[in-house]
Design a protein around this motif. Sequence first.
Motif, short mmCIF file in Angstrom:
data_model
loop_
_atom_site.label_atom_id
_atom_site.label_comp_id
_atom_site.label_asym_id
_atom_site.label_seq_id
_atom_site.Cartn_x
_atom_site.Cartn_y
_atom_site.Cartn_z
N ASN A 90 0.82 -1.20 0.00
CA ASN A 90 0.00 0.00 0.00
C ASN A 90 0.86 1.25 0.00
O ASN A 90 0.47 2.29 0.47
N ARG A 91 2.08 1.18 -0.46
CA ARG A 91 2.85 2.40 -0.59
C ARG A 91 3.47 2.43 -1.98
O ARG A 91 3.34 1.49 -2.74
N ASN A 92 4.11 3.51 -2.24
CA ASN A 92 4.66 3.67 -3.58
C ASN A 92 6.00 2.97 -3.70
O ASN A 92 7.04 3.54 -3.45
N ILE A 93 5.94 1.70 -4.06
CA ILE A 93 7.21 1.02 -4.29
C ILE A 93 7.26 0.62 -5.76
O ILE A 93 6.23 0.48 -6.42
N ARG A 94 8.45 0.42 -6.25
CA ARG A 94 8.63 0.02 -7.63
C ARG A 94 8.02 -1.36 -7.85
O ARG A 94 8.12 -2.23 -7.00
N GLY A 95 7.38 -1.53 -9.00
CA GLY A 95 6.81 -2.83 -9.35
C GLY A 95 5.70 -3.25 -8.41
O GLY A 95 5.51 -4.43 -8.13
N ARG A 96 4.94 -2.26 -7.92
CA ARG A 96 3.90 -2.56 -6.97
C ARG A 96 2.82 -3.47 -7.57
O ARG A 96 2.38 -4.43 -6.94
N SER A 97 2.43 -3.16 -8.81
CA SER A 97 1.35 -3.96 -9.39
C SER A 97 1.80 -5.39 -9.62
O SER A 97 1.01 -6.33 -9.53
N LEU A 98 3.10 -5.55 -9.92
CA LEU A 98 3.63 -6.90 -10.12
C LEU A 98 3.55 -7.70 -8.82
O LEU A 98 3.10 -8.84 -8.79
N VAL A 99 3.97 -7.06 -7.72
CA VAL A 99 3.94 -7.71 -6.42
C VAL A 99 2.50 -8.03 -6.03
O VAL A 99 2.18 -9.11 -5.55
N ARG A 100 1.63 -7.05 -6.28
CA ARG A 100 0.23 -7.23 -5.94
C ARG A 100 -0.34 -8.45 -6.68
O ARG A 100 -1.06 -9.26 -6.10
N MET A 101 0.03 -8.55 -7.97
CA MET A 101 -0.47 -9.66 -8.77
C MET A 101 0.07 -10.98 -8.22
O MET A 101 -0.66 -11.97 -8.10
N ALA A 102 1.36 -10.97 -7.88
CA ALA A 102 1.98 -12.19 -7.37
C ALA A 102 1.28 -12.65 -6.09
O ALA A 102 0.99 -13.83 -5.92
#
Lengths: 296, 353
Positions: A99-111
Amino acid sequence: MKLIFQPRYWNHINGWLLVLPAVFMISLFTHFPIGSNVFHSLFSMGTATRPEAFIGLENYKYLMDDDIFWKVLSNNLVYSLCTVPISIAIALCMALLINRNIRGRSLVRMAFFTPTVLPMIAVANIWLFFYTPEYGLFDQIFTVFGGDSHNWLGNPDSALYCLIVMVIWKESGFFMVFYLAALQQLSPELKEAGLVEGSGSWYYFRRVTFPLLMPTTLFVMVNAVVNSFKLVDHLVIMTKGGPDNASSLLLYYIYENAFSFWDTSYAATLTVILVLILAIITVIQFVVVEKRIHYQ
Amino acid sequence: MSKIILNDVCKSWGKIEALNNINFECENGELLVLLGPSGCGKSTTLRLIAGLETLTSGTVEIGDRDVSNLPPVKRNISMVFQNYALFPHLNVGENILFGLKARKVPKNEQKKRLENAATLLGLADFIDRKPAQLSGGQRQRIALGRAIVAQVSVCLMDEPLSNLDAKLRQEMRQEIRSLQQRLKMTMIYVTHDQVEAMTIADKIILMKEGCIEQHGTPEDLYDRPATAFTGSFIGNPPMNILTPDDLILDGLPSFPTPLAGSTIRYLLGIRPENIEISGESGIEGLVVAIEYLGADTLIVCRSGEQLITLTVKGKTGVSVGDHLRLNWKPEHIHLFNGEDGRRIEGLAGGLIS
């Protein structure tokens, strides 16, 4: 005599007519089956030679003396007590992490979410391979580091815990989505006020974030508990409740009784117990937790 | 000491430049208002001072200390947010004490400060209530209470009154002003409401598009607007900014052609309250709208292509469609450069004398 309805009666009639379809469907598929189930639990199994007969609480008496019932019940308690808190805690951590601005957030979220999308049958098959002795994933990793080969699912001491690990893996991502949605509802102004007021991250989490997430936690918790009693698909694939009922759960035992042993009246008896357990747990959760929740 | 100094502060997000070379000082115990239309960078400036945003370049000093790279908590400030940022699940007392508990201030000290603040703000009867059970004004007071108990001398306010209704806003702004003076706080106050700014400020900084347009006392901004923008932003109704065409120049015999021989294009500013309806001489205007405000009446006239607004005391017999003659005294004229909108000081000064 002419019947004249006051407007307020019309209101009532209108209201009842509007909920009628829903009431009908819920009664037909929920309330009626429960009633019929309780009714059937009071009869003996009918066979070709012996018709079914009313035996009162005989089935319940048998249940009290049934060692397997007590075994699966205690299994299920261990299973719930492990999967529910751990998967909720992991879900919350994952949600906070992304829930913060990290790089590749959507990728992690998907994983994180992927295990949820997979059907339980597929997950069970994948993990069946992970746990396979000698050439399964875990054994391969262990042997690299000089460990011994384990029969993870074949060992009565480890079979249940293997299932628990797998279920946590599968469930956390799902609960994370709810936490993530709830976190995004929180006003960033609150966080900023916290920063100005000098609260550290842990203090802020304990005093603000976690209490404000309580409605979500309750929702997730009820779901997790219910799931821990109703999700048994993986047992069919992985252990069939074995070895020696070491990994069997209540619902799977009901399924076995009903569709393997064809003892439907005993299955009905067990079902009554299951419904009772779930009802009691849910009521406790709502009564106890509800008091401490702040709804916005 | 809690003087606040901004040196060459710039802030940009990627290519978007939000603040461009902001320099100002806010004296100890002063109430400085950052004023401007939305998107002018006033909130960004405040958030940079609070440490909620990071500077792109420049420095921020609070109380003779460079705080540019310090987190908000180390800057010794308190802040009141636009939506108050109250914790909805905590009661009034807990909300006010939130920061003190985080900083582990001793219990009896917490109690003392809470009692003081609650009495000061009239919240003593509501200590156990949740914010949702209170009115907008009371919620605003909780936010103020949080700023007071921190007992730091710098208080930042981000449009604190914008969620209140007009009457309450007036009360609260007086309350904030008197609190600020009583507690001798250095306060930076962001608002887009020029009335609010004029009434409470010691100094006002008017901003536009990420730059400071003018920095001065309310009187400075009203009497000697540095730009045409300041003129039209301060004052209600706003200053008329007119292009001096023949109609206007001819109508004003008392108005010496100021820039005779000069090639500079200029604009003429005149406040509505300084325009008089005169009998015979003056600019001809056709009344196109009338707004009756009680104490005053606002009359909008058309002269050629331009609209001129004027206010007169009380009710008037004027009605839409009437022809009026408008006049004003030379000393009320403000002149601005037509190119960059800057005040033309020397020429106007010459005029007035």
